[in-house]
Motif scaffolding. Structure first.
Motif, PDB file in Angstrom:
ATOM      1  N   TRP A 146       0.747  -1.167   0.313  1.00 19.84           N
ATOM      2  CA  TRP A 146       0.113   0.054   0.248  1.00 19.84           C
ATOM      3  C   TRP A 146       1.181   1.045  -0.107  1.00 19.84           C
ATOM      4  CZ3 TRP A 146      -0.455  -3.795   2.525  1.00 19.84           C
ATOM      5  CH2 TRP A 146      -1.491  -4.920   2.894  1.00 19.84           C
ATOM      6  N   ARG A 147       0.358   2.390  -0.847  1.00 21.38           N
ATOM      7  CA  ARG A 147       1.492   3.552  -0.566  1.00 21.38           C
ATOM      8  C   ARG A 147      -0.147   4.306  -0.118  1.00 21.38           C
ATOM      9  NH1 ARG A 147       2.779  -0.024  -4.537  1.00 21.38           N
ATOM     10  NH2 ARG A 147       5.197   0.755  -4.970  1.00 21.38           N
ATOM     11  N   MET A 148       1.305   5.708   1.100  1.00 23.06           N
ATOM     12  CA  MET A 148       0.378   6.845   1.322  1.00 23.06           C
ATOM     13  C   MET A 148       1.163   7.560   0.728  1.00 23.06           C
ATOM     14  SD  MET A 148      -0.482   7.272   5.530  1.00 23.06           S
ATOM     15  CE  MET A 148      -1.244   6.045   5.331  1.00 23.06           C
ATOM     16  N   LYS A 149       0.632   8.463   0.000  1.00 23.30           N
ATOM     17  CA  LYS A 149       0.899   9.796  -0.287  1.00 23.30           C
ATOM     18  C   LYS A 149       0.126  11.258   0.525  1.00 23.30           C
ATOM     19  CE  LYS A 149       1.644   8.908  -5.366  1.00 23.30           C
ATOM     20  NZ  LYS A 149       1.010   8.633  -6.247  1.00 23.30           N
ATOM     21  N   SER A 150      -0.970  10.865   0.885  1.00 16.47           N
ATOM     22  CA  SER A 150      -1.594  11.730   2.184  1.00 16.47           C
ATOM     23  C   SER A 150      -1.920  11.458   3.404  1.00 16.47           C
ATOM     24  CB  SER A 150      -2.159  12.513   0.782  1.00 16.47           C
ATOM     25  OG  SER A 150      -3.792  12.371   1.357  1.00 16.47           O
ATOM     26  N   GLN A 153      -5.663   9.161   3.335  1.00 14.38           N
ATOM     27  CA  GLN A 153      -5.536   7.932   3.177  1.00 14.38           C
ATOM     28  C   GLN A 153      -5.125   6.950   4.740  1.00 14.38           C
ATOM     29  OE1 GLN A 153      -2.235   8.721   0.150  1.00 14.38           O
ATOM     30  NE2 GLN A 153      -3.856   6.909  -0.913  1.00 14.38           N
ATOM     31  N   ALA A 154      -4.604   7.543   5.936  1.00 12.13           N
ATOM     32  CA  ALA A 154      -4.981   6.918   6.669  1.00 12.13           C
ATOM     33  C   ALA A 154      -5.338   5.876   6.993  1.00 12.13           C
ATOM     34  CB  ALA A 154      -4.188   7.559   7.936  1.00 12.13           C
ATOM     35  N   ASP A 155      -6.816   6.016   7.125  1.00 16.34           N
ATOM     36  CA  ASP A 155      -8.558   5.065   7.841  1.00 16.34           C
ATOM     37  C   ASP A 155      -8.007   4.043   6.580  1.00 16.34           C
ATOM     38  OD1 ASP A 155      -8.506   6.684   9.805  1.00 16.34           O
ATOM     39  OD2 ASP A 155      -9.737   8.225   9.394  1.00 16.34           O
ATOM     40  N   VAL A 156      -7.717   4.462   5.586  1.00 11.44           N
ATOM     41  CA  VAL A 156      -9.073   3.796   4.578  1.00 11.44           C
ATOM     42  C   VAL A 156      -7.077   1.907   4.011  1.00 11.44           C
ATOM     43  CG1 VAL A 156      -9.240   3.120   1.911  1.00 11.44           C
ATOM     44  CG2 VAL A 156     -10.330   4.949   2.861  1.00 11.44           C
ATOM     45  N   ILE A 157      -6.556   3.011   4.729  1.00 12.08           N
ATOM     46  CA  ILE A 157      -4.723   1.776   4.373  1.00 12.08           C
ATOM     47  C   ILE A 157      -5.160   1.321   5.007  1.00 12.08           C
ATOM     48  CG2 ILE A 157      -2.445   2.141   4.013  1.00 12.08           C
ATOM     49  CD1 ILE A 157      -2.695   4.185   2.671  1.00 12.08           C
ATOM     50  N   TRP A 158      -5.318   1.811   6.542  1.00 15.11           N
ATOM     51  CA  TRP A 158      -5.262   1.234   7.684  1.00 15.11           C
ATOM     52  C   TRP A 158      -6.607  -0.242   7.572  1.00 15.11           C
ATOM     53  CZ3 TRP A 158      -2.749  -1.122  11.510  1.00 15.11           C
ATOM     54  CH2 TRP A 158      -3.524  -2.375  12.122  1.00 15.11           C
ATOM     55  N   GLN A 159      -6.906   0.043   7.569  1.00 18.44           N
ATOM     56  CA  GLN A 159      -8.374  -0.736   7.687  1.00 18.44           C
ATOM     57  C   GLN A 159      -7.954  -1.888   6.117  1.00 18.44           C
ATOM     58  OE1 GLN A 159     -11.531  -1.051   9.606  1.00 18.44           O
ATOM     59  NE2 GLN A 159     -10.873  -2.987   8.586  1.00 18.44           N
ATOM     60  N   GLU A 160      -7.376  -1.741   5.492  1.00  8.60           N
ATOM     61  CA  GLU A 160      -7.119  -3.309   4.354  1.00  8.60           C
ATOM     62  C   GLU A 160      -5.877  -3.915   4.892  1.00  8.60           C
ATOM     63  OE1 GLU A 160      -6.074  -0.788   0.687  1.00  8.60           O
ATOM     64  OE2 GLU A 160      -8.452  -0.464  -0.380  1.00  8.60           O
ATOM     65  N   MET A 161      -5.158  -3.440   5.846  1.00  7.38           N
ATOM     66  CA  MET A 161      -3.837  -3.867   5.906  1.00  7.38           C
ATOM     67  C   MET A 161      -4.660  -4.872   7.125  1.00  7.38           C
ATOM     68  SD  MET A 161      -0.520  -1.437   5.548  1.00  7.38           S
ATOM     69  CE  MET A 161      -1.108  -0.075   6.749  1.00  7.38           C
ATOM     70  N   ALA A 162      -5.247  -3.536   8.038  1.00  9.47           N
ATOM     71  CA  ALA A 162      -5.548  -5.359   9.684  1.00  9.47           C
ATOM     72  C   ALA A 162      -6.790  -6.520   8.674  1.00  9.47           C
ATOM     73  CB  ALA A 162      -6.940  -4.394  10.147  1.00  9.47           C
ATOM     74  N   ASP A 163      -7.407  -5.618   7.773  1.00  4.23           N
ATOM     75  CA  ASP A 163      -7.710  -7.602   6.852  1.00  4.23           C
ATOM     76  C   ASP A 163      -6.979  -7.668   6.547  1.00  4.23           C
ATOM     77  OD1 ASP A 163     -10.532  -5.526   7.826  1.00  4.23           O
ATOM     78  OD2 ASP A 163     -11.307  -4.711   5.793  1.00  4.23           O
ATOM     79  N   PHE A 164      -6.179  -7.893   5.881  1.00  4.05           N
ATOM     80  CA  PHE A 164      -5.320  -8.222   5.077  1.00  4.05           C
ATOM     81  C   PHE A 164      -4.701  -9.403   6.044  1.00  4.05           C
ATOM     82  CE2 PHE A 164      -0.584  -9.578   3.797  1.00  4.05           C
ATOM     83  CZ  PHE A 164      -0.963  -9.845   2.219  1.00  4.05           C
ATOM     84  N   ILE A 165      -4.644  -8.401   7.716  1.00  2.25           N
ATOM     85  CA  ILE A 165      -3.621  -9.167   8.690  1.00  2.25           C
ATOM     86  C   ILE A 165      -4.535 -10.257   9.156  1.00  2.25           C
ATOM     87  CG2 ILE A 165      -2.741  -9.180  10.784  1.00  2.25           C
ATOM     88  CD1 ILE A 165      -1.580  -6.655  10.545  1.00  2.25           C
ATOM     89  N   VAL A 166      -5.716  -9.826   8.757  1.00  3.19           N
ATOM     90  CA  VAL A 166      -6.526 -11.066  10.185  1.00  3.19           C
ATOM     91  C   VAL A 166      -6.615 -12.486   9.023  1.00  3.19           C
ATOM     92  CG1 VAL A 166      -9.262 -11.247  10.336  1.00  3.19           C
ATOM     93  CG2 VAL A 166      -7.998  -9.012  11.036  1.00  3.19           C
ATOM     94  N   GLN A 167      -7.340 -11.743   7.332  1.00  5.46           N
ATOM     95  CA  GLN A 167      -7.080 -13.074   6.804  1.00  5.46           C
ATOM     96  C   GLN A 167      -5.662 -13.768   6.344  1.00  5.46           C
ATOM     97  OE1 GLN A 167      -8.861 -10.586   3.457  1.00  5.46           O
ATOM     98  NE2 GLN A 167     -10.583  -9.850   4.687  1.00  5.46           N
ATOM     99  N   SER A 168      -5.226 -13.812   6.726  1.00  3.55           N
ATOM    100  CA  SER A 168      -3.483 -14.243   6.863  1.00  3.55           C
ATOM    101  C   SER A 168      -3.665 -16.193   6.743  1.00  3.55           C
ATOM    102  CB  SER A 168      -2.473 -13.442   7.424  1.00  3.55           C
ATOM    103  OG  SER A 168      -0.994 -14.643   6.858  1.00  3.55           O
ATOM    104  N   GLN A 169      -3.177 -16.548   6.245  1.00  2.00           N
ATOM    105  CA  GLN A 169      -3.485 -17.882   6.322  1.00  2.00           C
ATOM    106  C   GLN A 169      -1.811 -18.409   6.763  1.00  2.00           C
ATOM    107  OE1 GLN A 169      -6.229 -19.451   6.092  1.00  2.00           O
ATOM    108  NE2 GLN A 169      -7.208 -17.452   5.783  1.00  2.00           N
TER     109      GLN A 169
END
Length: 386
Positions: A146-150, A153-169
């Protein structure tokens, strides 16, 4: 005859088998999807399970770094695994990789490790925008980033990363590494080998170009001596710290006359495929030589060579074979978008000749399948003509 077992049954195991045959090596592959030991080129031939494969192998190695830790432990306990399980784990976990780089005082991007929202907020405060966030595990070919330029974007990026972490196998807890984005001039990589006796031999630095996060072209030509010396120093520090055996690839960002490590790969590497036609001894043979206790082969660049990945395509025009010094390498995979299906190596006796042949190749290949190749060839031609 040496019996070699490769953990993983993809194209890298296939190319190790092709390189090992002239050395009287019998290479088999452990398919992690089926838990069968198979022939790397004819996977329909099955030779039992992992336990049987370990028992019959003289040496065990890996073609990728995301090997299950219980599999690595079983192989390590046999005393036959090269490189070590720790080296392979480091290549598969960016957190361990960063710790290794720091312990060896190797220059790399300013970074922070993230497991929680609090870590995420702290990283944003400590690092300057833009920031790139990379999954600690399971990320490759631009995935898990994920790339953050401003800050908006913090809330959206964090939610995507948090979901990614939870879904990790993964059996190992997933995490994120935040890195300061580097305004680098180009990406280069060093592929080299270290033997069981500590002998080191490296190939020249290779310039890499990516399309949509996937390596599309690697170019090997005469390396800048200052940069080559820096890269060799890093390679030596890392391999000696790990008591490493085999091929190791190190990806760097070049900033002026300085190199920063981007990441390492404890295996034969895509950016080293050019060695099949551009050097006396290719990376696949040198990996086998290293892990089997044989003297390393010559890594000198014999002629400027470029490697072009074939991504998501199962054919190219036959006309490419009319270009001198073009060699095809197909992996016999089922066609799938974004999948590495094969690669093309093209060489020249001089850089000017390589540039001409690369331009001719770009004119023949479909621009939809190779979208950036024509522009890359054009820029390379302009560089040579200066």
């Amino acid at each position: 005859m040496k019996n070699v077992l490769v953990l993983g049954a993809g194209q890298l195991a296939r190319m190790m088998d092709l390189a090992g045959s002239p050395l009287n090596m019998d290479v088999k592959a452990f398919d992690v999807r089926t838990n069968n030991v198979v022939h790397p080129i004819a996977p329909e031939l099955i030779y039992g399970d992992l336990t049987q494969g370990i028992a019959e192998a003289d040496v065990i190695t890996a073609e990728f770094e995301h090997v299950a830790h219980d599999t690595l432990e079983q192989c390590e306990n046999s005393g036959k695994l090269f490189p070590s399980s720790q080296a392979i784990k480091i290549g598969g976990d960016r957190r361990l990789e960063k710790a290794l780089l720091e312990s060896c005082s190797v220059a790399n991007a300013k970074h922070a490790i993230i497991a929680t929202r609090e870590d995420f907020n702290t990283a944003i405060e400590q690092l300057s925008l833009p920031i790139i966030f990379k999954s600690a595990l399971e990320g490759y070919d631009g995935k898990g980033q994920w790339r953050m330029k401003s800050v908006e974007q913090a809330d959206v990026i964090w939610q995507e990363m948090a979901d990614f972490i939870v879904q990790s196998q993964s059996a190992v807890p997933q995490g994120i590494v935040a890195e300061q984005m580097i305004p680098f001039e180009r990406e280069v990589s060093l592929v080299g080998a270290r033997s069981t006796t500590g002998e080191i031999s490296v190939y020249p630095l290779t310039e890499n170009h990516h399309t949509n996060g996937i390596l599309s072209v690697s170019l090997a030509s005469a390396a800048d001596e200052t940069l080559q010396a820096q890269a060799l120093d890093v390679f030596t520090k890392l391999t000696e710290a790990l008591d490493y055996v085999g091929i190791l690839a190190i990806e760097f960002f070049q900033i002026g006359e300085k190199l920063l490590v981007n990441e390492i790969a404890p295996r034969v590497h895509n950016s080293g495929h050019w060695t099949q036609q551009g050097a006396d001894t290719c990376q696949f043979e040198n990996h086998l030589r290293a892990i089997c206790g044989l003297p390393l082969g010559n890594t000198t660049l014999n002629r400027p060579t470029a490697m072009i990945n074939i991504i998501g395509e199962d054919r190219v025009p036959n006309e490419v074979l009319a270009i001198p010094s073009v060699t095809m390498h197909w992996y016999e995979k089922e066609k799938r978008a974004g999948r590495k299906m094969g690669h093309i190596n093209v060489s020249g006796t001089t850089e000017a000749e390589l540039a001409t042949r690369l331009s001719a190749l770009a004119q023949i290949l479909d621009t939809n399948a190779f979208p950036d190749l024509l522009e890359f060839a054009k820029k390379y031609q302009e560089k040579i003509n200066r």
